[in-house]
Design a protein around this motif. Structure first.
Motif, mmCIF file in Angstrom:
data_model
loop_
_atom_site.group_PDB
_atom_site.id
_atom_site.type_symbol
_atom_site.label_atom_id
_atom_site.label_comp_id
_atom_site.label_asym_id
_atom_site.label_seq_id
_atom_site.Cartn_x
_atom_site.Cartn_y
_atom_site.Cartn_z
ATOM 1 N N GLU A 196 0.831 -1.202 0.000
ATOM 2 C CA GLU A 196 0.000 0.000 0.000
ATOM 3 C C GLU A 196 0.869 1.257 0.000
ATOM 4 O OE1 GLU A 196 -2.291 -3.399 1.482
ATOM 5 O OE2 GLU A 196 -0.373 -2.528 2.140
ATOM 6 N N ALA A 197 1.930 1.237 0.836
ATOM 7 C CA ALA A 197 2.826 2.390 0.887
ATOM 8 C C ALA A 197 3.612 2.517 -0.421
ATOM 9 C CB ALA A 197 3.778 2.250 2.073
ATOM 10 N N ALA A 198 4.024 1.392 -0.972
ATOM 11 C CA ALA A 198 4.768 1.438 -2.228
ATOM 12 C C ALA A 198 3.908 1.994 -3.354
ATOM 13 C CB ALA A 198 5.259 0.024 -2.586
ATOM 14 N N LEU A 199 2.637 1.620 -3.387
ATOM 15 C CA LEU A 199 1.726 2.149 -4.411
ATOM 16 C C LEU A 199 1.568 3.658 -4.256
ATOM 17 C CD1 LEU A 199 -0.321 1.575 -6.703
ATOM 18 C CD2 LEU A 199 -2.066 1.300 -4.920
ATOM 19 N N ALA A 200 1.390 4.106 -3.040
ATOM 20 C CA ALA A 200 1.242 5.545 -2.811
ATOM 21 C C ALA A 200 2.482 6.307 -3.247
ATOM 22 C CB ALA A 200 0.938 5.806 -1.333
ATOM 23 N N GLU A 201 3.657 5.740 -3.007
ATOM 24 C CA GLU A 201 4.893 6.415 -3.387
ATOM 25 C C GLU A 201 5.022 6.537 -4.905
ATOM 26 O OE1 GLU A 201 8.284 4.619 -1.605
ATOM 27 O OE2 GLU A 201 7.750 5.235 0.441
ATOM 28 N N VAL A 202 4.385 5.634 -5.633
ATOM 29 C CA VAL A 202 4.404 5.728 -7.094
ATOM 30 C C VAL A 202 3.398 6.768 -7.584
ATOM 31 C CG1 VAL A 202 3.956 4.494 -9.246
ATOM 32 C CG2 VAL A 202 5.193 3.363 -7.403
ATOM 33 N N ALA B 118 2.137 -8.860 -5.809
ATOM 34 C CA ALA B 118 1.177 -8.920 -4.695
ATOM 35 C C ALA B 118 0.077 -9.935 -4.978
ATOM 36 C CB ALA B 118 0.585 -7.537 -4.448
ATOM 37 N N ASP B 119 -0.317 -10.028 -6.232
ATOM 38 C CA ASP B 119 -1.338 -11.003 -6.630
ATOM 39 C C ASP B 119 -0.773 -12.411 -6.549
ATOM 40 O OD1 ASP B 119 -3.338 -12.484 -7.817
ATOM 41 O OD2 ASP B 119 -3.458 -11.284 -9.634
ATOM 42 N N LEU B 120 0.364 -12.636 -7.188
ATOM 43 C CA LEU B 120 0.949 -13.977 -7.240
ATOM 44 C C LEU B 120 1.360 -14.474 -5.862
ATOM 45 C CD1 LEU B 120 3.114 -13.385 -10.416
ATOM 46 C CD2 LEU B 120 1.123 -14.907 -10.260
ATOM 47 N N GLY B 121 1.758 -13.563 -4.982
ATOM 48 C CA GLY B 121 2.196 -13.958 -3.640
ATOM 49 C C GLY B 121 1.051 -14.056 -2.646
ATOM 50 N N GLY B 122 -0.183 -13.772 -3.076
ATOM 51 C CA GLY B 122 -1.320 -13.830 -2.159
ATOM 52 C C GLY B 122 -1.320 -12.713 -1.143
ATOM 53 N N VAL B 123 -0.525 -11.663 -1.392
ATOM 54 C CA VAL B 123 -0.465 -10.524 -0.475
ATOM 55 C C VAL B 123 -1.761 -9.717 -0.562
ATOM 56 C CG1 VAL B 123 0.771 -8.377 0.030
ATOM 57 C CG2 VAL B 123 2.043 -10.444 -0.584
ATOM 58 N N TRP B 124 -2.296 -9.561 -1.771
ATOM 59 C CA TRP B 124 -3.565 -8.862 -1.994
ATOM 60 C C TRP B 124 -4.576 -9.834 -2.567
ATOM 61 C CZ3 TRP B 124 -1.665 -3.809 -4.851
ATOM 62 C CH2 TRP B 124 -1.291 -2.855 -3.889
ATOM 63 N N LEU C 119 -8.250 -10.348 -4.738
ATOM 64 C CA LEU C 119 -8.637 -9.844 -6.056
ATOM 65 C C LEU C 119 -9.039 -8.373 -6.025
ATOM 66 C CD1 LEU C 119 -9.394 -10.323 -9.067
ATOM 67 C CD2 LEU C 119 -11.678 -10.941 -8.243
ATOM 68 N N GLU C 120 -9.892 -7.982 -5.048
ATOM 69 C CA GLU C 120 -10.405 -6.614 -5.048
ATOM 70 C C GLU C 120 -9.295 -5.585 -4.851
ATOM 71 O OE1 GLU C 120 -13.802 -9.239 -4.513
ATOM 72 O OE2 GLU C 120 -11.810 -9.158 -3.577
ATOM 73 N N ALA C 121 -8.272 -5.923 -4.083
ATOM 74 C CA ALA C 121 -7.151 -5.005 -3.900
ATOM 75 C C ALA C 121 -6.322 -4.902 -5.180
ATOM 76 C CB ALA C 121 -6.275 -5.470 -2.740
ATOM 77 N N VAL C 122 -6.161 -6.017 -5.872
ATOM 78 C CA VAL C 122 -5.400 -6.033 -7.129
ATOM 79 C C VAL C 122 -6.085 -5.165 -8.173
ATOM 80 C CG1 VAL C 122 -4.681 -7.492 -9.057
ATOM 81 C CG2 VAL C 122 -4.349 -8.280 -6.709
ATOM 82 N N THR C 123 -7.356 -5.428 -8.415
ATOM 83 C CA THR C 123 -8.076 -4.666 -9.442
ATOM 84 C C THR C 123 -8.274 -3.213 -9.008
ATOM 85 O OG1 THR C 123 -10.244 -5.327 -8.544
ATOM 86 C CG2 THR C 123 -9.267 -6.729 -10.245
ATOM 87 N N GLY C 124 -8.421 -3.004 -7.706
ATOM 88 C CA GLY C 124 -8.576 -1.638 -7.207
ATOM 89 C C GLY C 124 -7.331 -0.802 -7.412
ATOM 90 N N ALA C 125 -6.141 -1.410 -7.202
ATOM 91 C CA ALA C 125 -4.889 -0.678 -7.399
ATOM 92 C C ALA C 125 -4.687 -0.315 -8.865
ATOM 93 C CB ALA C 125 -3.719 -1.518 -6.889
#
Length: 935
Positions: free
Chosen positions: A70-76, A106-112, A114-120
């Motif tokens: 989440e923090a990495a996405l925000a930094e981008v 994040a998807d492949l590692g199960g970190v997020w 589906l909804e978090a993946v598509t939302g990002a």
């Protein structure tokens, strides 16, 4: 909210399919540590695209994976706001690479999930569209190409908006998704300069598309598709909101309605975009249940499959995970079509997301909970496979690989080396999706109907010429429906009568597609219609003119317990609060009331309630309508003439409404009493003196109830029970009411007051009127002429309204009006506030005016007559002729009155009426004088 670092949230990883590629990446990124290396190794060994991104963005990746995603996405995303129009293209492409890499891992590692993946992914798309649009609009403003706009207007797109459609609108973008946009501008912002503005916005749209879509050395941002706009083949890439709205109102199609379920503003003037979507609400969300949308969706599915060649059995190699049998689109169509069916009536069903909408549909009873759960799990599993297909080479594909080796790669990418198990599980999921969705869409085959007699065949053959069967589409649906319909009709107690009655229903239908679709999707409604047609032709004819009331039958609560008057008032008030204009509120009240009125009739007809429960329900409904409409009418009237002068007014229900017992055909007896509190006039733009103000307000309320509008009328209203009857003012001041009742009113007016009941208006004034009502009884009920006046009135009523036939329940000696007259006399003489017949007669017994034996005789006749009257008004609007009712109607009345057959009912009616008439005559002194109560 603080999120855990990336590595701490790993739950899975792919298995390397290409060992050399995996090892190469693992060596280059070995410093990431043992927790992350299985993910890096497996990902690189399955996806050349992600391997390339990992190596190209290695430095950024090392830092990004030490923090939360989440923090990495925000930094981008956050630095993008500082980009100029000249640096925007390159900056967005770098951001896209990094977001795609982060999301993929994040998807492949199960970190997020589906909804978090598509939302990002959607977050990036939203930011990119908004920045491109506003930066390019700023350029047009700087060049003077948008008349009247300054630099500050660029932040809101100077009236231009991009609508996110499809998966982007729902925050459901897939991994390599294109984005569907509709670009519009608010022409009202430009007046006569709208053509010049349109030219500028077309340039903005084209440049924005290039900024997002063009493939450069830095890659691309998002492939952009503008073809969902109105009539895309001939319209410009950006058009005015007025032009778009005109298109949808005139020629908009079901698939476009479905597209707008997910639509939302994502860039530019978001407020203008939201206003535009609100204006499309009537187009997208129909006020009636829209089962015809099922056929439209089915036809669309078949066209897609025909175009793509996607028919046939499921074969994993080459199977399209989106459009093929059992694919993602099946679940989306299933969900959106049900939303279109019911979302016009229930705003809770208008969600954009597939998973969220399935949950809402299950909660509201439109989808079985277990089906919604299964489809949700299938949807998520299908989307994960779709993402892995796209992650291999960043291709916008939904097709499984065409070779066994390619399928094996996807199995490894999904974390399993058991390729056979992967194939079997995928096939099972596709088949289960097809099983759960296909039955909803695919219409049944046309069956053979029952054998018909010559007379029945002649009736059925004539149906082809009825208005409801004018269109080919209506005919096609009805052909599938007709066999089961005819079987139900032929199974009725009297098939010929049932067929003739249904024929009367069918010939009255102005159109057929919606109602036939409703029947096809809900077979239980066919049985209900046959029952109504065979029993109550009047109700069937009413249905043919108001078929939309059947929406309520399948709306989820049709057979729930009766809510009561207070709850109904709140429901109607809430319903009207969502309508903006006055006439719209009156029409909405008519639709709402009609549905509840129909519900009472059906419950009564089917024996779920008896005549007395039905009488209370009809009265509750009428009171709720009066109580909810009174403030609506008052507010509209106050807009022109100011707030009501003084303390306001109170509406009194009189007669059967006051006694809270109506039948299916009852009108409403009302009077209005007001207190001006010495105010000289209202305080509005056009002030009026109190007498004129309240008179016109009363007339406005009567009009609101009685005016024939597009949705019909609510009730007939009778105000003849007001002081001085027709000669008196329609609204009476409290002072005049007091004086009239104490000095001028006739005995019959005091009798009428025994059933008066406040329904709406100022509660303090209502309490005062009620207290005065009791004063009147105490002051006048013991008068020496009361019984003589009642006897004279009885004689006049019987002369003016003699019984109409042997089955008359209302008029005549010993029948309803006669018994009600004596009951009111009891209440008046004993100064008892009771309004219902039973309570008034009980007061007569307690006060010694009536014997218990007399009460028993009166109640026995009253109860039978009420059951007969309530049943008759449900079945016919004419006098009751039992031999002409039909077997269904006769059976209903016999059941309702508790008799074995019509002869037994006739004999009992005659005996009870005679006994009641004798009691009444004796009590009114028409035989032995007005002495004490008999024993």
């Amino acid at each position: 909210m603080t999120h855990a670092p990336f590595a701490a949230r790993l739950t899975r990883h792919p298995i390397a399919f290409a060992a050399d590629a995996a090892a190469d990446a693992a060596r280059s990124l070995a410093d990431l540590g043992p927790d992350l290396l299985p993910l890096i190794h497996g990902t690189a060994g399955c996806s050349p695209y992600l391997k390339g991104l990992m190596l190209r963005e290695a430095d950024w990746l090392r830092a990004a994976l030490t923090i939360s995603p989440e923090a990495a996405l925000a930094e981008v995303l956050e630095p993008l706001d500082t980009l100029s129009v000249d640096t925007l293209g390159a900056g967005l492409r770098i951001a896209k690479r990094r977001v795609a890499l982060l999301i993929g891992l994040a998807d492949l590692g199960g970190v997020w999930r589906l909804e978090a993946v598509t939302g990002a992914l959607t977050q990036l798309a939203d930011r990119a569209v908004h920045l491109c649009l506003t930066r390019l609009v700023a350029e047009e403003i700087r060049r003077g190409k948008l008349p009247g706009q300054g630099p500050d207007d660029a932040e809101t797109g100077a009236g231009m908006v991009a609508l996110a459609m499809g998966k982007m609108g729902a925050h459901e973008l897939n991994y390599s998704s294109d984005i569907d946009l509709i670009c519009l501008f608010d022409e009202t912002r430009y007046g006569g300069d709208a053509p010049e503005a349109r030219a500028a916005f077309i340039r903005v749209t084209r440049r924005m598309t290039a900024l997002l879509s063009d493939l450069t050395g830095e890659g691309y941002v998002f492939r952009t598709d503008l073809r969902l706009r109105p009539d895309a083949a001939v319209t410009p890439v950006c058009l005015s909101m007025a032009a778009a709205e005109s298109y949808y109102e005139s020629v908009g199609r079901t698939w476009e309605r479905a597209a707008y379920i997910k639509a939302r503003p994502c860039g530019g003037d978001l407020a203008a975009g939201q206003r535009f979507l609100h204006s499309l609400t009537p187009f997208v969300w129909r006020k009636h249940l829209d089962f015809a949308a099922i056929q439209d969706a089915h036809d669309m599915r078949l066209r897609i499959r025909d175009h793509r060649g996607l028919h046939g059995p499921i074969v994993i190699e080459g199977h399209n995970m989106k459009l093929g049998v059992g694919g993602i689109r099946e679940i989306e169509f299933f969900t959106q079509t049900r939303q279109l069916i019911a979302g016009g009536r229930d705003t809770a069903l208008r969600g954009r997301t597939t998973v969220g909408s399935l949950a809402a549909l299950a909660e509201k009873g439109w989808v079985p909970p277990e089906v919604a759960e299964d489809l949700t799990a299938l949807y998520r599993a299908h989307r994960e496979v779709e993402h892995r297909l796209q992650m291999v080479g960043d291709a916008q594909t939904h097709d499984m690989p065409a070779t066994a080796q390619g399928v094996a790669r996807i199995a490894f990418f999904s974390g399993t080396e058991d390729v056979a198990g992967f194939r079997a599980a995928l096939t099972a999921r596709l088949e289960q999706t097809d099983f759960l969705t296909e039955g909803f869409f695919a219409p049944g085959q046309v069956e053979d109907g029952p054998e018909l007699s010559d007379s029945a065949r002649a009736i059925v053959d004539a149906w082809a010429n009825y208005p409801a069967l004018r269109s080919d589409r209506a005919v096609a649906i009805f052909q599938r429906l007709r066999p089961s319909l005819l079987r139900s009709l032929m199974a009725a107690a009297n098939p010929d009568e049932a067929l003739v009655a249904f024929d009367g229903f069918l010939i009255g239908l102005p159109s057929g597609v919606q109602i036939f679709s409703l029947f096809e999707a809900n077979p239980q409604l066919v049985e209900l219609i046959v029952d109504i047609a065979a029993t109550a032709p009047v109700l069937a004819r009413y249905l043919s003119r108001n078929a939309a009331v059947l929406d309520a039958v399948i709306g989820g609560s049709f057979f729930a317990p009766w809510p009561g008057c207070a709850a109904l008032t709140g429901l109607l008030a809430e319903h009207l609060s969502g309508v903006t204009d006055y006439e719209g509120k009156l029409d909405a009240a008519r639709r709402w009331t009609r549905e509840w009125h129909f519900r009472v009739g059906v419950h009564h007809l089917r024996g779920l309630i008896d005549a007395f429960e039905a009488g209370k329900h009809y009265a509750d409904l009428a009171e709720a309508v009066v109580a909810a409409l009174w403030p609506v009418v008052g507010a509209e009237y106050a807009r022109k003439h100011g707030a009501a002068p003084g303390r306001g007014a109170v509406l009194l229900g009189m007669g059967s409404l006051g006694a809270a017992r109506l039948n299916a055909g009852s009108d409403l007896d009302l009077i209005v009493i007001y207190d001006s509190a010495d105010a000289e006039a209202s305080d509005g733009p056009r002030p009026l003196p109190p007498r004129l103000y309240y008179a016109r307000l009363t007339q406005a309320m009567v009009t609101a109830l009685t005016a024939p509008m597009a949705e019909g009328r609510l009730y007939e209203v009778d105000m003849r029970l007001r002081p001085s009857g027709r000669q008196g003012p329609v609204a009476t001041s409290i002072e005049s009411f007091r004086a009239y009742q104490m000095t001028e009113a006739w005995t019959w007016e005091h009798l009428a007051l025994t059933r008066a009941r406040p329904l709406a208006g100022n509660p303090d004034l209502a309490a005062e009127v009620e207290a005065f009502r009791r004063e009147v009884f105490a002051a006048t009920g013991q008068g020496p002429k009361v019984l003589a006046d009642v006897a004279e009135m009885r004689s006049r009523l019987q002369a003016a309204k003699p019984p109409e036939g042997a089955w008359e329940a209302k008029n005549g000696a010993g029948r309803l009006m006669d018994i009600e007259l004596l009951a009111q006399t009891c209440a008046l003489r004993l100064a008892d506030p009771a309004r219902r017949v039973e309570a008034q007669l009980r007061a007569g017994v307690k006060g010694g005016f009536l014997s218990q034996a007399g009460e028993t005789a009166l109640l026995a006749a009253y109860r039978l007559c009420w059951r007969l009257q309530a049943g008759t008004r449900l079945l016919t609007d004419r006098k009751l002729e039992l031999d002409r009712l039909g077997s269904g109607g006769r059976a209903f009345l016999v059941r309702e009155t508790g008799e074995a057959d019509a002869d037994a009912l006739s004999a009992r009616l005659e005996a009870l009426v005679a006994a009641a008439a004798a009691v009444i005559s004796e009590r009114l002194g028409e035989k032995d004088g007005a002495g004490d109560a008999t024993d």
